[in-house]
Write a protein that holds these residues in place. Structure first.
Motif, short mmCIF file in Angstrom:
data_model
loop_
_atom_site.label_atom_id
_atom_site.label_comp_id
_atom_site.label_asym_id
_atom_site.label_seq_id
_atom_site.Cartn_x
_atom_site.Cartn_y
_atom_site.Cartn_z
N ILE A 99 -6.21 2.39 2.89
CA ILE A 99 -5.86 0.99 2.67
C ILE A 99 -4.49 0.98 2.01
O ILE A 99 -4.33 1.40 0.87
CB ILE A 99 -6.89 0.27 1.76
N GLY A 100 -3.48 0.54 2.75
CA GLY A 100 -2.13 0.59 2.21
C GLY A 100 -1.16 -0.18 3.09
O GLY A 100 -1.54 -0.84 4.05
N GLY A 101 0.11 -0.07 2.75
CA GLY A 101 1.15 -0.78 3.47
C GLY A 101 2.06 -1.50 2.50
O GLY A 101 1.89 -1.44 1.28
N THR A 102 3.02 -2.20 3.05
CA THR A 102 4.03 -2.89 2.23
C THR A 102 3.39 -3.76 1.15
O THR A 102 3.81 -3.77 -0.01
CB THR A 102 4.93 -3.75 3.12
N LEU A 103 2.34 -4.49 1.52
CA LEU A 103 1.76 -5.46 0.59
C LEU A 103 0.91 -4.82 -0.50
O LEU A 103 0.51 -5.52 -1.44
CB LEU A 103 0.93 -6.49 1.37
N GLN A 104 0.64 -3.51 -0.44
CA GLN A 104 -0.11 -2.90 -1.54
C GLN A 104 0.67 -2.99 -2.83
O GLN A 104 0.09 -3.02 -3.93
CB GLN A 104 -0.47 -1.45 -1.23
N ASP A 105 2.01 -3.05 -2.75
CA ASP A 105 2.84 -3.14 -3.94
C ASP A 105 2.97 -4.56 -4.46
O ASP A 105 3.80 -4.84 -5.34
CB ASP A 105 4.22 -2.55 -3.66
N ASP A 125 9.15 -13.85 1.19
CA ASP A 125 7.80 -13.84 1.75
C ASP A 125 6.95 -12.71 1.18
O ASP A 125 5.77 -12.59 1.51
CB ASP A 125 7.85 -13.74 3.28
N LEU A 126 7.53 -11.88 0.34
CA LEU A 126 6.76 -10.84 -0.34
C LEU A 126 6.41 -11.35 -1.74
O LEU A 126 7.23 -11.33 -2.65
CB LEU A 126 7.56 -9.55 -0.43
N LYS A 127 5.17 -11.81 -1.88
CA LYS A 127 4.75 -12.42 -3.13
C LYS A 127 3.50 -11.72 -3.65
O LYS A 127 2.64 -11.31 -2.87
CB LYS A 127 4.43 -13.91 -2.91
N PRO A 128 3.37 -11.60 -4.95
CA PRO A 128 2.14 -11.05 -5.51
C PRO A 128 0.93 -11.90 -5.11
O PRO A 128 1.03 -13.12 -4.98
CB PRO A 128 2.38 -11.13 -7.02
N PHE A 129 -0.20 -11.24 -4.89
CA PHE A 129 -1.42 -11.95 -4.52
C PHE A 129 -2.62 -11.25 -5.14
O PHE A 129 -2.56 -10.08 -5.51
CB PHE A 129 -1.57 -12.02 -2.99
N PHE A 152 -7.36 4.49 -1.35
CA PHE A 152 -6.88 3.17 -1.73
C PHE A 152 -5.47 3.25 -2.31
O PHE A 152 -5.20 4.03 -3.22
CB PHE A 152 -7.82 2.52 -2.74
N GLY A 153 -4.58 2.40 -1.78
CA GLY A 153 -3.20 2.38 -2.23
C GLY A 153 -3.00 1.43 -3.39
O GLY A 153 -3.25 0.22 -3.28
N MET A 154 -2.50 1.96 -4.52
CA MET A 154 -2.27 1.17 -5.73
C MET A 154 -0.85 0.58 -5.76
O MET A 154 0.08 1.13 -5.17
CB MET A 154 -2.48 2.04 -6.98
N ASN A 155 -0.73 -0.51 -6.48
CA ASN A 155 0.54 -1.24 -6.64
C ASN A 155 1.44 -0.48 -7.61
O ASN A 155 1.16 -0.41 -8.80
CB ASN A 155 0.22 -2.64 -7.15
N MET A 156 2.56 0.07 -7.11
CA MET A 156 3.50 0.77 -7.97
C MET A 156 4.55 -0.17 -8.57
O MET A 156 5.21 0.17 -9.55
CB MET A 156 4.21 1.87 -7.20
N PRO A 182 -18.01 5.33 -3.68
CA PRO A 182 -17.24 6.58 -3.65
C PRO A 182 -15.79 6.31 -3.25
O PRO A 182 -15.51 5.49 -2.38
CB PRO A 182 -17.96 7.41 -2.58
N LEU A 183 -14.88 7.01 -3.89
CA LEU A 183 -13.45 6.82 -3.63
C LEU A 183 -12.85 8.19 -3.33
O LEU A 183 -12.75 9.05 -4.20
CB LEU A 183 -12.76 6.18 -4.83
N ALA A 184 -12.46 8.39 -2.08
CA ALA A 184 -11.95 9.71 -1.66
C ALA A 184 -10.60 10.02 -2.27
O ALA A 184 -10.29 11.20 -2.51
CB ALA A 184 -11.87 9.78 -0.14
N GLY A 185 -9.79 8.99 -2.49
CA GLY A 185 -8.48 9.28 -3.03
C GLY A 185 -7.67 8.05 -3.32
O GLY A 185 -8.05 6.92 -2.99
N LEU A 186 -6.51 8.27 -3.95
CA LEU A 186 -5.60 7.19 -4.33
C LEU A 186 -4.19 7.51 -3.86
O LEU A 186 -3.80 8.68 -3.74
CB LEU A 186 -5.59 7.02 -5.86
N GLU A 187 -3.46 6.44 -3.61
CA GLU A 187 -2.02 6.50 -3.42
C GLU A 187 -1.38 5.56 -4.44
O GLU A 187 -2.05 4.66 -4.96
CB GLU A 187 -1.62 6.06 -2.02
N LEU A 188 -0.11 5.76 -4.70
CA LEU A 188 0.62 4.89 -5.63
C LEU A 188 1.94 4.54 -5.00
O LEU A 188 2.84 5.37 -4.88
CB LEU A 188 0.82 5.60 -6.98
N GLY A 189 2.06 3.30 -4.54
CA GLY A 189 3.30 2.85 -3.93
C GLY A 189 3.39 3.17 -2.45
O GLY A 189 2.83 4.16 -1.98
N ASN A 190 4.08 2.31 -1.73
CA ASN A 190 4.26 2.46 -0.29
C ASN A 190 5.75 2.52 0.04
O ASN A 190 6.49 1.60 -0.29
CB ASN A 190 3.62 1.28 0.45
#
Length: 510
Positions: A99-105, A125-129, A152-156, A182-190
């Motif tokens: 789960i990630g992409g531009t809007l994860q941030d 058009d890039l707004k926090p949500f 899961f991609g975290m907001n950097m 269960p959470l297999a892993g994390l990302e930070l920032g896209n």
């Protein structure tokens, strides 16, 4: 869906290829192709090295993504409880779901911190949500039903003036932990190497790398994350001629690599808004990935020694794919070749953008029916194992691209020692005749894929050995029945397929 990669992926690939050809690094055509220029069939001999394993990839090598934009828009048309969707998803197992992409941030949980107004962003058009607990419940319940492992991609960009603020991320992790998901892993920032296209000022890569170290420290303090992976940094530009991006990547890795379980890069070949049909089977386009992987491996040897590469987000074309191309038969050429090259270059995981969404989804955006690349992906999952074998092709190896693995015995009844070859014929006017001296007069099970109907390469219907593939009324997949024959193998022009040698007795596969 908004996809910032449209702006970042290497725009000068043709120049790169010309430079590499001049330096002897790009693949060149064999004499056989020139000699056979006007013939209707090109012949070549293939040797599979069966005595040893060249590389071993993850069981989740072919994995999938869902864009964070789906969370913002309450899954759009994707019905996560649909019997059709559940059936299609289960047959891709085992996979990671990223789960990630531009809007994860720009993602926050429940309540958005008032202090963060993102006034420093460039795009209005890039707004926090906010996402709600129900969105997380929907995600993890779906993943549990189909057996997928969530990354899961975290907001950097949740930052104070100096560094990343972890408090909202901790709220998300606390909720996931409380629910026992269960959470297999994390990302930070896209795609942090192109934050300068989002923000008025991009943070220094050393600072971003230290943020990864901060997240790793937090993960070590949270028991339910003890076995979860941390992967990154999801950079998007591996262009060899762009020193600024390479410099960013190396400085980032110097600061972050000890915190990472794997190094993720994003890779696309084409701009979906302007991509052409013939580019999807052009060998010079296919060769771009090999060049980028060579570059990435060279960087990792110095700046992240011992770490494996993942293609953390990848497809043929960015900009949500190319309409009527990314969701048609022709997309399979770049997808299958990418899987072959990535495995041979020891990429551990390839995360396909995406399972659902845009034109590049494995399932259709409106009907949720399987697109051609879905059938290709399922056959790959069934037939191709994790052990990669070396292959040598004598002849037109750029236009007839051949890869080999030990056969996947967990999802087939093939005996130990079986070998699966998958091959693409990207000649537009010639069939390819493949001989295997070591398997002379062997039986081979042929799984040949071809487009159906007058749309040709743009067809959304795929035939296996002449039989169109479709779901039955209960959304069950058809039986994938091979055509058994003796070698050699003939691959029709502009097609691809899988070829299983059940009696190969490959020592690497015993």
């Amino acid at each position: 869906m908004f996809k910032m990669s449209a702006f970042f992926v290497c725009a000068k690939n043709v120049v790169i290829l010309l430079l590499l050809i001049c330096n002897g690094l790009a693949r060149t055509e064999g004499n056989n192709e020139i000699m056979d220029k006007h013939a209707g069939v090109v012949s070549m001999d293939v040797t599979v090295f069966t005595s040893g394993v060249a590389e071993t990839v993850s069981e989740r090598f072919l994995s999938v993504t869902l864009d964070t934009g789906l969370l913002l828009n309450n899954w759009i048309h994707l019905n996560l409880s649909s019997s059709k969707v559940l059936s299609l998803a289960k047959h891709l197992n085992p996979v990671y779901l990223r789960i990630g992409g531009t809007l994860q941030d720009f993602l926050y949980f429940e309540e958005m911190p008032a202090k963060l107004n993102y006034s420093h962003r460039k795009h209005a058009d890039l707004k926090p949500f906010n996402i709600t607990s129900k969105i997380l419940d929907d995600l993890f319940v779906f993943a549990s039903k189909v057996g997928w492992d969530v990354m899961f991609g975290m907001n950097m960009l949740d930052r104070n003036p100096v560094s990343w603020e972890p408090w909202d991320a901790l709220k998300i992790l606390s909720y996931i932990s409380k629910k026992g998901y269960p959470l297999a892993g994390l990302e930070l920032g896209n795609e942090p190497d192109v934050y300068n296209l989002i923000l008025t000022k991009r943070p220094d890569p050393e600072i971003l790398g230290k943020d990864f170290q901060h997240l790793r420290d937090l993960m070590q303090m949270i028991p339910f994350l003890n076995s979860s992976l941390l992967v990154g940094p999801d950079v998007t530009n591996m262009c060899l001629l762009n020193k600024a991006y390479i410099d960013f990547f190396t400085r980032y890795l110097d600061a972050a690599h000890t915190a990472l379980d794997a190094v993720t890069i994003h890779q696309y070949y084409l701009n979906g808004a302007i991509a052409k049909l013939e580019q999807f089977y052009d060998p010079s386009v296919m060769d771009i990935l090999e060049i980028e992987l060579l570059s990435a491996h060279k960087i990792l040897r110095t700046h992240a020694p011992g770490k494996k590469i993942w293609l953390g987000e990848t497809s043929a074309a960015w900009n949500s794919g190319a309409a009527n191309l990314s969701n048609s038969f022709v997309a399979g050429f770049l997808w299958l070749d990418k899987l072959g090259l990535a495995a041979r270059y020891n990429v551990q995981v390839v995360l396909r953008q995406d399972f659902y969404g845009g034109s590049y989804g494995l399932i259709d955006y409106n009907t949720l029916d399987p697109n051609p690349d879905y059938w290709l992906s399922v056959l790959y999952k069934i037939l191709v194992g994790t052990k990669v074998l070396d292959v040598v092709v004598m002849g037109s190896k750029r236009h007839t691209r051949v890869y080999a693995h030990c056969t996947n015995r967990k999802r087939t009844d093939y005996p130990p020692g079986s070998v699966t070859v998958y091959a693409l014929n990207v000649f537009s006017s010639k069939d390819a005749n493949l001989t295997f001296s070591q398997f002379d007069k062997h039986l081979v099970d042929v799984y040949q894929l071809q487009p159906v109907g007058p749309m040709g390469l743009r067809s959304k219907t795929v035939a296996l050995n002449g039989e169109p593939l479709k779901l039955d009324t209960d959304y069950r997949l058809p039986k994938f029945i091979p055509k058994r024959q003796m070698t050699p193998i003939t691959i029709p022009k502009l097609t691809f397929g899988f070829y299983v040698f059940p009696m190969a007795k490959a020592s690497a596969c015993l």
